[in-house]
Design an enzyme around this catalytic site. Structure first.
Site, PDB file in Angstrom:
ATOM      1  N   ASP A 326     -27.952-129.777 -11.032  1.00  0.00           N
ATOM      2  CA  ASP A 326     -26.815-130.450 -11.651  1.00  0.00           C
ATOM      3  C   ASP A 326     -26.867-131.959 -11.390  1.00  0.00           C
ATOM      4  O   ASP A 326     -27.219-132.401 -10.291  1.00  0.00           O
ATOM      5  CB  ASP A 326     -25.522-129.861 -11.085  1.00  0.00           C
ATOM      6  CG  ASP A 326     -24.281-130.399 -11.752  1.00  0.00           C
ATOM      7  OD1 ASP A 326     -24.171-130.238 -12.977  1.00  0.00           O
ATOM      8  OD2 ASP A 326     -23.425-130.963 -11.052  1.00  0.00           O
ATOM      9  N   GLU A 355     -30.926-131.360 -14.878  1.00  0.00           N
ATOM     10  CA  GLU A 355     -29.944-131.745 -15.896  1.00  0.00           C
ATOM     11  C   GLU A 355     -30.063-133.249 -16.117  1.00  0.00           C
ATOM     12  O   GLU A 355     -29.361-134.046 -15.510  1.00  0.00           O
ATOM     13  CB  GLU A 355     -28.514-131.393 -15.471  1.00  0.00           C
ATOM     14  CG  GLU A 355     -27.505-131.670 -16.592  1.00  0.00           C
ATOM     15  CD  GLU A 355     -26.089-131.954 -16.101  1.00  0.00           C
ATOM     16  OE1 GLU A 355     -25.197-132.069 -16.950  1.00  0.00           O
ATOM     17  OE2 GLU A 355     -25.887-132.086 -14.881  1.00  0.00           O
ATOM     18  N   ASP A 422     -21.158-127.822 -21.241  1.00  0.00           N
ATOM     19  CA  ASP A 422     -20.795-129.242 -21.253  1.00  0.00           C
ATOM     20  C   ASP A 422     -20.696-129.830 -22.659  1.00  0.00           C
ATOM     21  O   ASP A 422     -20.572-131.047 -22.802  1.00  0.00           O
ATOM     22  CB  ASP A 422     -21.818-130.052 -20.454  1.00  0.00           C
ATOM     23  CG  ASP A 422     -21.639-129.897 -18.952  1.00  0.00           C
ATOM     24  OD1 ASP A 422     -20.497-129.737 -18.505  1.00  0.00           O
ATOM     25  OD2 ASP A 422     -22.651-129.927 -18.231  1.00  0.00           O
TER      26      ASP A 422
END
Length: 564
Positions: A326, A355, A422
């Protein structure tokens, strides 16, 4: 010839080893120079001044601005030296480290030739052995399925069919996922990627307060072990989400800093402006501007050691198959280099997916991640299918550009996706068009890399931006007569074809029709997507289609066929 368009960088995405004795060489030129005749004049480092070999470099592709030439070389001596020979009509040029010259004195090549000095096996970026056949499925755990009917559910504050709010809890858990493994297996999924499962007060768990415990809303360590063991028994893999850029402000170490200020042994674990924490003024680095998510100082070796201990605990104890990282582009390169060495020492075939929403090349040279969540692909699909800002020719160029950002290995391990937790739901962005959804999924499964479906895409789940994109899975749609789900399964199964696993790719367009060809010496598979008016298409051995009547392909229709 536009000399300013030429670019080659040794030991980079323009020159990289793909095995202990094989390299890929790329040359970028201006788009208008794609008709040039270009050769590689090469040899080994210590005899190049006397002996050279010359081989033509094939044209590879174009993007919006540039053209690319690419060749794959099998070497007998892994100390490679080379220059480019460029034929422009009657004019001949040599391109080397000093630029261009009409003649090239090979006797002095050691001063200004390009070189890949030596292929050290430890430096070769290896493709994990299961990546080419992988099909990922991302699950937002709280919203997929509740399997534990006995747990304390006092925290649940929404009905399963409600639209979620930022602080909604629906009750999905690890046992629920375990109970649906056969559904996922039947769908064609090979790898499940879970959003964070560690102890946290939020529904999304991206603010972790205990990195060594499974959140009780989701189950226990036993729940996780049972899920992983049953997945492995079915031949499926599990990827967990590592949140190492930041933590919860409830993390004991941050609480200690809040209480003791600079006297805390953990003070330097975070980045604080002053000697005490002020949560109202937010005088410390955070994720975004969230006061409750303090950012780790990943330049601090103690922080690195702590996070590596966490990583190795879960990786070893639960036999994980990979990690999704992340906010990985805000974490130090130094930490990710240590992270890679640590997890690859446990299992070299663990996959590491960062990410990074942008060109992540500095992280993708084989010493940090294996691939990224390929949001560049996502945006291309939005522009092509949803906002209609790309023609088929422009889409071909965009997709080629994305490939040329990366090495072959990275392209094969990038996680290609249409949407995620997201983003807006892709089905909503395309106005609920079933035809566009199927065409986009066909593209997802024919493009180079690992296709990733966000849970519920196969039943056309809708939703706007976060938190609306995190609705609960509608299991009633699965039990209904669902033609869409049937077509999804057929498309997903295409990933079993050799050409769609390891085949080279050629992306072009003819008018409104986008063409994606994947090819091996024994198999050529082509995807055609029609963005314009209905038109007649030459069809080979048909594999699957939507919107095809006889040989006429409808607007937003697609077909996949064998050409060889």
């Amino acid at each position: 010839m536009n000399k300013a368009g030429f670019l080659h960088i040794p030991d980079s995405r323009y020159c990289f080893a793909i095995s202990d004795d094989e390299v890929v060489i790329r040359l970028r030129v201006a788009k208008e120079d794609q008709e040039l005749e270009i050769s590689l004049v090469y040899g080994d480092k210590y005899t190049y001044h006397q002996h050279q070999k010359e081989v033509p470099i094939p044209f590879k592709c174009t993007d919006a601005i540039y053209a690319y030439f690419e060749i794959r070389l099998k070497l007998t001596d892994v100390r490679l030296t080379y220059v480019f020979k460029v034929q422009d009509g009657d004019n001949c040029w040599y391109y080397h480290e000093n630029g261009f010259s009409e003649q090239y004195d090979f006797a002095y090549a050691f001063y200004n030739c390009f070189q890949l000095p030596y292929i050290n096996p430890i430096d070769v970026h290896r493709v994990v052995d299961w990546a080419d056949s992988a099909v990922f499925y991302q699950i937002f755990v709280d919203r997929f399925y509740r399997g534990d009917a006995e747990k304390n559910d006092a925290y649940i504050n929404m009905a399963w069919t409600d639209k979620p709010l930022p602080k909604s809890f629906a009750g999905g858990d690890l046992e629920g996922i375990r109970q649906k493994l056969h559904y996922l297996k039947d769908l064609g999924i090979t790898t499940i990627y879970l959003t964070p499962i560690f102890s946290s007060i939020s529904n999304h768990k991206y603010d972790i307060r205990d990195y060594y415990d499974v959140d009780k809303q989701f189950g226990s360590k036993l729940s996780l072990k049972q899920l992983i063991d049953d997945s492995h028994d079915l031949g499926m893999k599990i990827i967990l989400d590592a949140v190492y850029n930041h933590s919860s402000d409830l993390l004991p170490e941050f609480q200690d800093v809040m209480n003791k200020g600079k006297a805390s042994p953990y003070f330097d674990w975070f980045m604080i402006d002053g000697e005490t924490v002020d949560q109202k003024a937010i005088n410390y680095e955070t994720f975004a501007a969230c006061s409750y998510m303090p950012k780790f100082n990943t330049s601090n070796l103690d922080v690195q050691d702590y996070l590596l201990d966490v990583t190795l605990y879960w990786t070893r104890k639960f036999q994980l198959d990979g990690w999704r990282l992340d906010v990985s582009d805000e974490v130090s390169h130094d930490f990710w280099r240590r992270f890679r060495k640590a997890v690859k020492a446990v299992n070299p075939n663990i996959i590491i997916i960062g990410e990074n929403w942008h060109d992540a090349y500095p992280y993708l040279q084989g010493d940090q991640y294996d691939g990224i969540m390929n949001y560049a692909f996502t945006k291309a699909c939005i522009d092509y299918f949803a906002t209609d800002t790309l023609s088929s020719q422009e889409m071909a160029e965009r997709l080629n550009h994305i490939l040329m950002r990366n090495t072959d290995q990275v392209n094969r391990m990038n996680l290609n996706l249409l949407d995620s937790h997201d983003t807006h739901r892709f089905f909503t962005q395309i106005g609920g068009s079933r035809d566009k959804l199927l065409a986009a999924v066909a593209l997802l499964f024919t493009y180079v890399g690992i296709p990733c479906l966000y849970y519920g895409t196969e039943i056309a789940m809708e939703g706007g931006y976060d938190p609306d994109c995190r609705r609960c899975f509608n299991w009633d749609k699965v039990t209904q007569d669902n033609d869409l789900l049937t077509l999804f399964k057929k498309i997903i199964r295409l990933k079993e074809l050799p050409a769609l696993q390891k085949g080279d790719i050629t992306i072009t367009a003819q008018g409104d029709v986008l063409s994606i060809r994947r090819h091996t010496p024994s198999q050529v598979i082509e995807l055609l997507i029609n963005k314009g008016q209905e038109r007649e298409i030459s069809v080979g051995q048909l594999v699957i289609a939507n919107g095809l009547t006889n040989t006429n392909l409808a607007t937003h229709g697609f077909l996949i066929h064998h050409l060889l």
